[in-house]
Design an enzyme around this catalytic site. Structure first.
Site, PDB file in Angstrom:
ATOM      1  N   ASP A   1     -16.240  23.754  27.846  1.00  0.00           N
ATOM      2  CA  ASP A   1     -15.707  22.963  29.072  1.00  0.00           C
ATOM      3  C   ASP A   1     -16.691  22.903  30.280  1.00  0.00           C
ATOM      4  O   ASP A   1     -17.014  23.932  30.723  1.00  0.00           O
ATOM      5  CB  ASP A   1     -14.107  23.420  29.308  1.00  0.00           C
ATOM      6  CG  ASP A   1     -13.669  22.450  30.572  1.00  0.00           C
ATOM      7  OD1 ASP A   1     -14.255  21.398  30.990  1.00  0.00           O
ATOM      8  OD2 ASP A   1     -12.387  22.685  30.662  1.00  0.00           O
ATOM      9  N   CYS A   2     -17.309  21.559  30.568  1.00  0.00           N
ATOM     10  CA  CYS A   2     -18.208  21.661  31.544  1.00  0.00           C
ATOM     11  C   CYS A   2     -17.676  22.203  33.086  1.00  0.00           C
ATOM     12  O   CYS A   2     -18.524  22.409  33.832  1.00  0.00           O
ATOM     13  CB  CYS A   2     -18.650  20.085  31.653  1.00  0.00           C
ATOM     14  SG  CYS A   2     -17.424  19.213  32.496  1.00  0.00           S
TER      15      CYS A   2
ATOM     16  N   ASP B   1     -22.221  11.779  30.798  1.00  0.00           N
ATOM     17  CA  ASP B   1     -21.929  11.091  29.447  1.00  0.00           C
ATOM     18  C   ASP B   1     -20.408  11.400  29.148  1.00  0.00           C
ATOM     19  O   ASP B   1     -19.955  11.279  27.822  1.00  0.00           O
ATOM     20  CB  ASP B   1     -22.724  11.167  28.420  1.00  0.00           C
ATOM     21  CG  ASP B   1     -22.550   9.945  27.256  1.00  0.00           C
ATOM     22  OD1 ASP B   1     -22.058   8.847  27.842  1.00  0.00           O
ATOM     23  OD2 ASP B   1     -22.845  10.095  26.150  1.00  0.00           O
TER      24      ASP B   1
END
Length: 357
Positions: free
Chosen positions: A249-250, A270
């Site tokens: 998870d960013c 993105d």
């Protein structure tokens, strides 16, 4: 069982109730020849409405509106004789023109809609228009821990990645990847790059060719097998000479980068498009966008650039909301935008370049 719906409409000047009856009587012989049973419905003075049922499973709706529109919808079962269906539609159109004595202003026959087919060919554009793709195969269809992932094969566009019902990227869509990387105007050589999302591998594949110092990619799902024309072999390994793919998870990783003071020359987001509306039900997506934007700008070097997609050029309200959001970040930024035609989207798409003031 698959059903196809054939539709045509005729526009003409307003009709009086007496004209409705005369028009319908003139068509009855055609339906009788097709052995279709008629049922007339009460429209409470709003024109004429009848349904017809045939013994071969055909079902038709004839509607004559007072303002002059005549519509006819015919549903057929899989395996029905298409030649017979075309003959029926041609006979109705010819008869209607004769009955209306040349008063027809416009005739429009639409291609048949296929319902219940094994392969779903219909996907909406971002601004709500229906597109029928030339899809002939379901290549992949599974739920990950985060989203539904479909890959469908199109004769024109190659394999198309669809996430939670949204067309994401096709193998034909290099213009998308080029636009979200700055459309060839940037020098990535020797630079540090952060990619958020991009699980199709297209951005990573193109960025590696530009000889950056290091690419860090944060992704929750990757597509290494069925989008080879997009990603090449770059996703075969999570680490390469100049890149590392973190399947995480960013958000927590971005927060960690901020705490560590780690920065990048380019951040390419993105993850998701700008929400299609500003309605309350989209608020959680807007909050996510705000969070990602704020964290991304914090890890962007003073001379760096942040690239992201916007949405369909027609969604002016949502794009305007996003541009207002850019003025409310913790760090002052400026931006430019570019409109690009992405082949499989069949609509113009907005891309943003953002930098610190």
């Amino acid at each position: 069982t698959m059903r196809s719906t054939h539709m045509f409409s005729i526009c003409l000047p307003s009709l009086l109730p007496a004209d409705h009856s005369a028009t319908v009587r003139g068509l009855q012989s055609i339906f009788q020849e097709q052995e279709m049973t008629e049922t007339v419905h009460d429209t409470e003075g709003h024109g004429y409405l009848a349904t017809f049922i045939g013994k071969n499973g055909r079902f038709a709706i004839l509607r004559v509106h007072s303002h002059g529109l005549v519509t006819f919808d015919l549903q057929c079962c899989e395996g029905d004789d298409i030649t017979q269906v075309d003959n029926l539609l041609n006979a109705l159109e010819k008869k209607l023109k004769a009955l209306l004595h040349g008063n027809v202003q416009r005739v429009k026959r639409l291609p048949a809609l296929q319902r219940g087919a094994e392969v779903d060919r219909y996907w909406p554009t971002a601004d709500g228009r229906l597109v029928e793709y030339d899809i002939d195969e379901v290549v992949y269809d599974k739920d990950s821990a985060y989203q539904n992932i479909k890959i469908l094969h199109s004769q024109q566009f190659g394999n198309i990645l669809i996430l939670n019902g949204d067309v994401n990227l096709a193998e034909s869509d290099l213009p998308y990847t080029q636009a979200i990387m700055g459309s060839g105007r940037e020098c990535y050589a020797g630079k540090e790059v952060l990619i958020l999302g991009g699980g199709d591998g297209g951005i990573l594949c193109e960025a590696v060719k530009l000889k950056p110092k290091m690419i860090t990619m944060l992704v929750i799902d990757g597509c290494r097998k069925h989008m080879r024309k997009t990603c090449g072999n770059v996703l075969d390994n999570l680490k390469g000479d100049c890149y590392e793919v973190l399947v995480e998870d960013c958000v927590p990783v971005l927060k960690k980068f901020v705490e560590e003071g780690r920065t990048f020359d380019y951040v390419i987001n993105d993850l998701t498009a700008v929400p299609i509306s500003t309605a309350p039900e989209e608020e959680s997506t807007w909050e996510f966008l705000r969070l990602i934007l704020d964290l991304s700008i914090k890890v962007l070097r003073s001379s760096g650039k942040y690239f992201t997609q916007g949405n369909c050029v027609n969604l002016t309200e949502a794009l305007g909301e996003y541009e207002e959001l850019l003025g409310k970040l913790s760090c002052k930024v400026d931006f430019s935008k570019e409109v690009v035609c992405v082949p499989s989207y069949l609509e113009l798409w907005v891309f943003y370049t953002i930098w610190k003031k």
